[in-house]
Design a protein around this motif. Sequence first.
Motif, PDB file in Angstrom:
ATOM      1  N   ALA A  26      59.605 -10.660  44.541  1.00  0.00           N
ATOM      2  CA  ALA A  26      60.070 -12.040  44.548  1.00  0.00           C
ATOM      3  C   ALA A  26      61.206 -12.187  43.545  1.00  0.00           C
ATOM      4  CB  ALA A  26      58.918 -12.976  44.179  1.00  0.00           C
ATOM      5  N   GLN A  27      62.205 -12.938  43.930  1.00  0.00           N
ATOM      6  CA  GLN A  27      63.355 -13.128  43.064  1.00  0.00           C
ATOM      7  C   GLN A  27      63.083 -14.252  42.063  1.00  0.00           C
ATOM      8  OE1 GLN A  27      66.283 -11.093  43.425  1.00  0.00           O
ATOM      9  NE2 GLN A  27      64.664 -10.042  44.526  1.00  0.00           N
ATOM     10  N   THR A  28      63.490 -14.042  40.845  1.00  0.00           N
ATOM     11  CA  THR A  28      63.350 -15.067  39.829  1.00  0.00           C
ATOM     12  C   THR A  28      64.451 -16.099  40.002  1.00  0.00           C
ATOM     13  OG1 THR A  28      62.440 -13.458  38.271  1.00  0.00           O
ATOM     14  CG2 THR A  28      63.284 -15.524  37.349  1.00  0.00           C
ATOM     15  N   SER A 116      61.190 -15.082  55.198  1.00  0.00           N
ATOM     16  CA  SER A 116      60.592 -14.946  53.870  1.00  0.00           C
ATOM     17  C   SER A 116      60.956 -13.613  53.228  1.00  0.00           C
ATOM     18  CB  SER A 116      59.070 -15.084  53.971  1.00  0.00           C
ATOM     19  OG  SER A 116      58.474 -14.917  52.702  1.00  0.00           O
ATOM     20  N   ASN A 119      64.604 -13.798  52.132  1.00  0.00           N
ATOM     21  CA  ASN A 119      64.784 -14.676  50.976  1.00  0.00           C
ATOM     22  C   ASN A 119      64.229 -14.052  49.705  1.00  0.00           C
ATOM     23  OD1 ASN A 119      66.081 -16.697  52.458  1.00  0.00           O
ATOM     24  ND2 ASN A 119      64.160 -17.708  52.998  1.00  0.00           N
ATOM     25  N   GLN A 120      63.062 -13.443  49.803  1.00  0.00           N
ATOM     26  CA  GLN A 120      62.459 -12.817  48.638  1.00  0.00           C
ATOM     27  C   GLN A 120      63.277 -11.627  48.146  1.00  0.00           C
ATOM     28  OE1 GLN A 120      58.312 -11.879  49.282  1.00  0.00           O
ATOM     29  NE2 GLN A 120      57.872 -13.909  50.117  1.00  0.00           N
TER      30      GLN A 120
END
Length: 317
Positions: A26-28, A116, A119-120
């Motif tokens: 997951a991107q911060t 998803s 995007n992640q």
Amino acid sequence: MNAARFTVNAFAAAVIATASIFGVPAQTAFARTVDIEVIVNNVPITNDDIAKRKALLRLMGTKGATDAKAREAMIDQALKQSEIAFRGASVTQTEVDDAFQNFANGNKMSVAQMSSILNQAGVGVEHFKFFIAVSMSWGQLLRARYGANTLLPDDEFIPQLEAAEKEGKKPETTEYLLKRIVFVVPEKERGSLLAKRKNEAEAARKKFPGCDQAISFAATMNDVTVIDLGRFLEPQLPAQWKDAVIKSSGDTTSVITTPVGAEFLAVCERKTANDDYAARLVLSAKEDSAEVDTDAESEKYLEELRDKAQIVTPGKS
């Protein structure tokens, strides 16, 4: 992956395999200052574009997915993008959406799940869809440009032509003179403007005054461009316009949406072509064409575009 050999299922498999084997972190969330890194033929490439392409290269399993490699990939995409727009070879938004759907369906995923993952991974759906659009359009442009390589050679064409002429059935086709009327929509405003621009294009099409007045007509509207496409024999028509041009009964086609906006074609002239070149095209279309080396043709084409491109790095001489 070379855009000339872009295939939905193969690429989808690579994306999903990478995501499932290694996981997608997951991107911060953080604020990123968006700066223009390079401008290619008036197409700006930002640091955000490069970051997303780097993430996409990693997701694809590309070795050495560095910032420099991502930057070069974006420059190549911009070269293709400007040439695709100039040649009128864009696929439609529907084709892009269908391809995206096929990515998900082919791997037993929903569109939401596919979105998803993208995007992640830091790629984003819109960046990926634009990659799809350019890749598909580039392949279409290559086929249009190098299609002459698949024409029947003389030793096959001449006997077929002579046989047809003896039967009084020399092959013929229709020649079209076309202009492209584009209601431009910036990529970042597609979500908010595309439907409106499509309605504007529909309204304009119904009032189109003819090819001789196309430029003055476009000048009365905002952000509308007229592009002379020239003459096409029916077998040479770009795939996304072919059915619309053939089925058009008046002087315009129906409106479609493409990566550059909403647009229609003006059919300035139709006439029958029955010369030997037209006959060769018709007969060649009936034969199975040998596969050409599209990787080599793509790189050759790109080299030509690089040589004449305007590539500017802001802040650097």
